[in-house]
Design a protein around this motif. Structure first.
Motif, PDB file in Angstrom:
ATOM      1  N   TYR B  36      15.379  -1.508 -26.459  1.00  0.00           N
ATOM      2  CA  TYR B  36      13.960  -1.269 -26.643  1.00  0.00           C
ATOM      3  C   TYR B  36      13.269  -2.602 -26.937  1.00  0.00           C
ATOM      4  CZ  TYR B  36      14.326   3.851 -27.006  1.00  0.00           C
ATOM      5  OH  TYR B  36      14.520   5.196 -26.744  1.00  0.00           O
ATOM      6  N   LEU B  88      15.317  -4.374 -29.637  1.00  0.00           N
ATOM      7  CA  LEU B  88      16.149  -3.490 -30.444  1.00  0.00           C
ATOM      8  C   LEU B  88      17.267  -2.910 -29.599  1.00  0.00           C
ATOM      9  CD1 LEU B  88      13.175  -1.535 -32.032  1.00  0.00           C
ATOM     10  CD2 LEU B  88      14.494  -3.311 -33.160  1.00  0.00           C
ATOM     11  N   PHE B 102      20.112   2.262 -34.540  1.00  0.00           N
ATOM     12  CA  PHE B 102      19.515   0.987 -34.164  1.00  0.00           C
ATOM     13  C   PHE B 102      20.167  -0.188 -34.877  1.00  0.00           C
ATOM     14  CE2 PHE B 102      15.753   1.797 -31.620  1.00  0.00           C
ATOM     15  CZ  PHE B 102      15.491   3.135 -31.846  1.00  0.00           C
ATOM     16  N   GLY B 103      20.145  -1.324 -34.211  1.00  0.00           N
ATOM     17  CA  GLY B 103      20.391  -2.592 -34.869  1.00  0.00           C
ATOM     18  C   GLY B 103      19.078  -3.087 -35.485  1.00  0.00           C
ATOM     19  N   GLN B 104      19.157  -4.200 -36.171  1.00  0.00           N
ATOM     20  CA  GLN B 104      17.967  -4.728 -36.853  1.00  0.00           C
ATOM     21  C   GLN B 104      16.961  -5.345 -35.909  1.00  0.00           C
ATOM     22  OE1 GLN B 104      19.647  -6.988 -40.461  1.00  0.00           O
ATOM     23  NE2 GLN B 104      17.729  -6.143 -41.197  1.00  0.00           N
ATOM     24  N   GLY B 105      17.412  -5.668 -34.698  1.00  0.00           N
ATOM     25  CA  GLY B 105      16.507  -6.268 -33.736  1.00  0.00           C
ATOM     26  C   GLY B 105      16.615  -7.784 -33.712  1.00  0.00           C
TER      27      GLY B 105
END
Lengths: 116, 112
Positions: B36, B88, B102-105
């Motif tokens: 994303y 993301l 999700f990962g932290q981005g």
């Protein structure tokens, strides 16, 4: 086609007050998800509705959070009473499918909640 | 150990270069993988999804998945300043209703 909408965009409340967030999914999407991003952390899953039924609420932090989706259309997320750690951005997403390789979740713009 | 890990960045690349964004995940049961893009103050927007090992290309974007190494990446060719955003990485499991982890981005900055 209208996307996912959320209301309000921002909310500032005092500790102990109640706040209700609203999400309107894309028309025809049976699946509705709530997520939250606390500052400095990753976006985290809260819960998943299929139509009006709660499919998975494993991510709800505690019983101060209540989500509803009456009639399987829009959803509300109520926080009562709000605590400082509830501050963050609350996202809603909707999809036609519930997972799988072709599933796409469409996100709303989020509600930024600040608890003072 | 976090379920999905990304370098937070910022990752800075010059305009026209290839930006490489990486993501690792811990659960071998992970089955679908998503990238994303999120501009500041905006909603996450799906760029790519991938579920089979190998590469998947869509325009300037290529997603790469290696399930043996539990690694998924996103390459952006001919990076543009408009690509500057947070990217993301997210995973989902078929039997868990599609919820995304999700990962932290990773913050990407493309310099003109």
């Amino acid at each position: 086609e209208a996307g996912v909408t959320q209301f309000p965009s921002h909310s500032v409340i005092e500790k102990g007050q109640t706040v209700t967030l609203r999400c309107d999914p894309i028309s025809g999407h049976d699946n509705l998800y709530w997520y939250r991003r606390v500052m400095g952390k990753e976006i985290k899953f809260l819960l998943h509705f299929v139509k009006e039924s709660k499919q998975d609420e494993s991510g709800m932090p505690n019983n101060r959070f209540l989500a509803e989706r009456t009639g399987g259309t829009y959803s509300t997320l109520k926080v009562q009473p709000a605590e400082l750690e509830d501050s963050g951005v609350y996202f809603c997403a909707s999809s036609q499918l519930a997972g799988g390789p072709t599933d796409t979740q469409y996100f709303g713009p989020g509600t930024r909640l600040t608890v003072l | 150990q976090k379920e999905v890990e990304q370098n937070s960045g910022p990752l800075s690349v010059p305009e026209g270069a290839i930006a490489s964004l990486n993501c690792t995940y811990s659960d071998r049961g992970s089955q679908s993988f998503f990238w994303y893009r999120q501009y500041s103050g905006k909603s996450p927007e799906l760029i790519m999804s991938i579920y089979s090992n190998g590469d998947k290309e869509d325009g300037r974007f290529t997603a790469q998945l290696n399930k043996a190494s539990q690694y998924v990446s996103l390459l952006i060719r001919d990076s543009q300043p408009s690509d500057s955003a947070t990217y993301l990485c997210a995973v989902s499991f078929y039997n868990q209703g599609g919820k995304l982890i999700f990962g932290q981005g990773t913050e990407l900055s493309v310099k003109p």
